[in-house]
Write a protein that holds these residues in place. Structure first.
Motif, PDB file in Angstrom:
ATOM      1  N   VAL A 195      24.109  20.379 -11.458  1.00 47.78           N
ATOM      2  CA  VAL A 195      23.682  21.117 -10.266  1.00 47.78           C
ATOM      3  C   VAL A 195      22.246  21.607 -10.450  1.00 47.78           C
ATOM      4  O   VAL A 195      21.397  21.459  -9.564  1.00 47.78           O
ATOM      5  CB  VAL A 195      24.623  22.314 -10.000  1.00 47.78           C
ATOM      6  N   CYS A 196      21.988  22.191 -11.625  1.00 43.77           N
ATOM      7  CA  CYS A 196      20.632  22.683 -11.918  1.00 43.77           C
ATOM      8  C   CYS A 196      19.642  21.520 -11.945  1.00 43.77           C
ATOM      9  O   CYS A 196      18.545  21.614 -11.383  1.00 43.77           O
ATOM     10  CB  CYS A 196      20.627  23.396 -13.270  1.00 43.77           C
ATOM     11  N   ALA A 197      20.035  20.430 -12.627  1.00 45.11           N
ATOM     12  CA  ALA A 197      19.130  19.286 -12.782  1.00 45.11           C
ATOM     13  C   ALA A 197      18.783  18.671 -11.428  1.00 45.11           C
ATOM     14  O   ALA A 197      17.614  18.341 -11.164  1.00 45.11           O
ATOM     15  CB  ALA A 197      19.776  18.246 -13.688  1.00 45.11           C
ATOM     16  N   ASN A 198      19.774  18.523 -10.569  1.00 50.62           N
ATOM     17  CA  ASN A 198      19.519  17.928  -9.252  1.00 50.62           C
ATOM     18  C   ASN A 198      18.615  18.809  -8.399  1.00 50.62           C
ATOM     19  O   ASN A 198      17.772  18.316  -7.652  1.00 50.62           O
ATOM     20  CB  ASN A 198      20.845  17.668  -8.532  1.00 50.62           C
ATOM     21  N   CYS A 199      18.811  20.123  -8.515  1.00 52.01           N
ATOM     22  CA  CYS A 199      17.968  21.049  -7.743  1.00 52.01           C
ATOM     23  C   CYS A 199      16.525  21.006  -8.262  1.00 52.01           C
ATOM     24  O   CYS A 199      15.573  20.984  -7.480  1.00 52.01           O
ATOM     25  CB  CYS A 199      18.533  22.463  -7.846  1.00 52.01           C
ATOM     26  N   HIS A 200      16.378  20.973  -9.590  1.00 51.05           N
ATOM     27  CA  HIS A 200      15.033  20.877 -10.173  1.00 51.05           C
ATOM     28  C   HIS A 200      14.352  19.572  -9.751  1.00 51.05           C
ATOM     29  O   HIS A 200      13.160  19.551  -9.445  1.00 51.05           O
ATOM     30  CB  HIS A 200      15.117  20.952 -11.700  1.00 51.05           C
ATOM     31  N   LYS A 202      14.898  17.874  -7.065  1.00 49.17           N
ATOM     32  CA  LYS A 202      14.562  17.958  -5.638  1.00 49.17           C
ATOM     33  C   LYS A 202      13.329  18.833  -5.408  1.00 49.17           C
ATOM     34  O   LYS A 202      12.453  18.493  -4.609  1.00 49.17           O
ATOM     35  CB  LYS A 202      15.748  18.542  -4.870  1.00 49.17           C
ATOM     36  N   GLU A 203      13.246  19.949  -6.123  1.00 43.17           N
ATOM     37  CA  GLU A 203      12.174  20.910  -5.873  1.00 43.17           C
ATOM     38  C   GLU A 203      10.898  20.628  -6.652  1.00 43.17           C
ATOM     39  O   GLU A 203       9.797  20.962  -6.207  1.00 43.17           O
ATOM     40  CB  GLU A 203      12.667  22.331  -6.203  1.00 43.17           C
ATOM     41  N   THR A 204      11.040  20.023  -7.837  1.00 43.89           N
ATOM     42  CA  THR A 204       9.853  19.839  -8.682  1.00 43.89           C
ATOM     43  C   THR A 204       9.545  18.382  -9.006  1.00 43.89           C
ATOM     44  O   THR A 204       8.503  18.089  -9.584  1.00 43.89           O
ATOM     45  CB  THR A 204      10.035  20.593 -10.025  1.00 43.89           C
ATOM     46  N   GLY A 205      10.498  17.490  -8.675  1.00 46.12           N
ATOM     47  CA  GLY A 205      10.274  16.085  -8.991  1.00 46.12           C
ATOM     48  C   GLY A 205      10.690  15.708 -10.392  1.00 46.12           C
ATOM     49  O   GLY A 205      10.513  14.579 -10.829  1.00 46.12           O
ATOM     50  N   SER A 206      11.250  16.678 -11.139  1.00 45.86           N
ATOM     51  CA  SER A 206      11.702  16.419 -12.504  1.00 45.86           C
ATOM     52  C   SER A 206      12.938  17.258 -12.799  1.00 45.86           C
ATOM     53  O   SER A 206      13.053  18.388 -12.322  1.00 45.86           O
ATOM     54  CB  SER A 206      10.598  16.767 -13.503  1.00 45.86           C
ATOM     55  N   LYS A 207      13.852  16.699 -13.591  1.00 45.49           N
ATOM     56  CA  LYS A 207      15.036  17.463 -13.970  1.00 45.49           C
ATOM     57  C   LYS A 207      14.712  18.524 -15.020  1.00 45.49           C
ATOM     58  O   LYS A 207      15.526  19.391 -15.302  1.00 45.49           O
ATOM     59  CB  LYS A 207      16.127  16.520 -14.499  1.00 45.49           C
ATOM     60  N   GLY A 208      13.540  18.425 -15.606  1.00 48.11           N
ATOM     61  CA  GLY A 208      13.125  19.408 -16.593  1.00 48.11           C
ATOM     62  C   GLY A 208      13.484  18.991 -18.002  1.00 48.11           C
ATOM     63  O   GLY A 208      14.335  18.140 -18.216  1.00 48.11           O
ATOM     64  N   ALA A 209      12.830  19.629 -18.966  1.00 49.82           N
ATOM     65  CA  ALA A 209      13.100  19.335 -20.381  1.00 49.82           C
ATOM     66  C   ALA A 209      14.289  20.154 -20.868  1.00 49.82           C
ATOM     67  O   ALA A 209      14.613  21.191 -20.295  1.00 49.82           O
ATOM     68  CB  ALA A 209      11.866  19.659 -21.214  1.00 49.82           C
TER      69      ALA A 209
END
Length: 215
Positions: A195-200, A202-209
């Protein structure tokens, strides 16, 4: 009856037996498949979680109607930017030094906790595993996210729902969500990593490290 007729008759009977055997196997397979689905998708999830009642039944709606700053009136950010989380006894005692209403829960709160200066052992629905780091400031302040996106409409509730605890992990069912397949209708239906990864994404273009969320 000729020999040929006898052979044909025996062949037909053997075919009927094979067909009957195959039909029985198919029926058992289908029944087994349905039973497995019922056990795996309905019975197992119910057995996996124990139900616990909150020590005090808190009325969010009543309090929201009485404050000026919405959720942050009680769940506020400290001066250093850290999130205070669940209100402490000291915060609540400011208004509830004495019983104000007529509910049994408020009477219990004042007499058992405020009078004895004992913190209420709230069961936290959204408590993340110890290996997870979550910054409310980054999401609420910097990201302008509404509390409802993760916590749903709890701020409008008049009674706290039953706390469901995973018997294996000890985590709240709100983390995994009600749907065992992970199917969600709302962003607040679960708090899993995807859920967090998909939101990141969508909002930032990356799932994050990994280190952004995991200690």
């Amino acid at each position: 009856m000729t020999k040929l007729d006898e052979n044909l008759s025996e062949g037909c009977q053997a075919t009927k037996k094979n067909c009957k055997g195959n039909s029985s196997a198919a029926v058992f397979f289908i029944l087994g498949f349905i039973l497995s689905l019922i056990v795996g998708w309905i019975i197992f999830p119910e057995l996996l979680y124990s139900q616990k009642k909150q020590p005090i039944d808190f009325n969010h709606k009543l309090h929201m109607d009485s404050v000026d700053n919405g959720c942050e009136s009680c769940h506020f950010f400290r001066e250093d930017g850290t999130f205070a989380g669940v209100p402490t006894l000291e915060q609540c005692s400011g208004c509830h030094e004495d019983v104000q209403g007529e509910t049994a829960d408020e009477k219990k709160f004042v007499e058992e906790y405020v009078a004895n200066q004992v913190e209420v052992p709230w069961l936290i629905y959204s408590r993340q595993p110890d290996c997870v780091f979550f910054s409310h400031a980054a999401h609420v302040k910097a990201g302008s996210m509404d509390c409802k996106e993760c916590h749903g409409s709890i701020g409008e509730s008049e009674s706290l729902k039953v706390y469901e605890e995973n018997r294996v992990t000890g985590y709240s069912r709100d983390i995994w969500g009600k749907n065992i397949a992970g199917i969600k209708k709302n962003t607040s239906d679960s708090m899993k990593m995807d859920v967090c990864a998909n939101c990141h994404l969508k909002e930032t273009g990356s799932k994050g490290a990994c280190f952004q969320c995991h200690k």
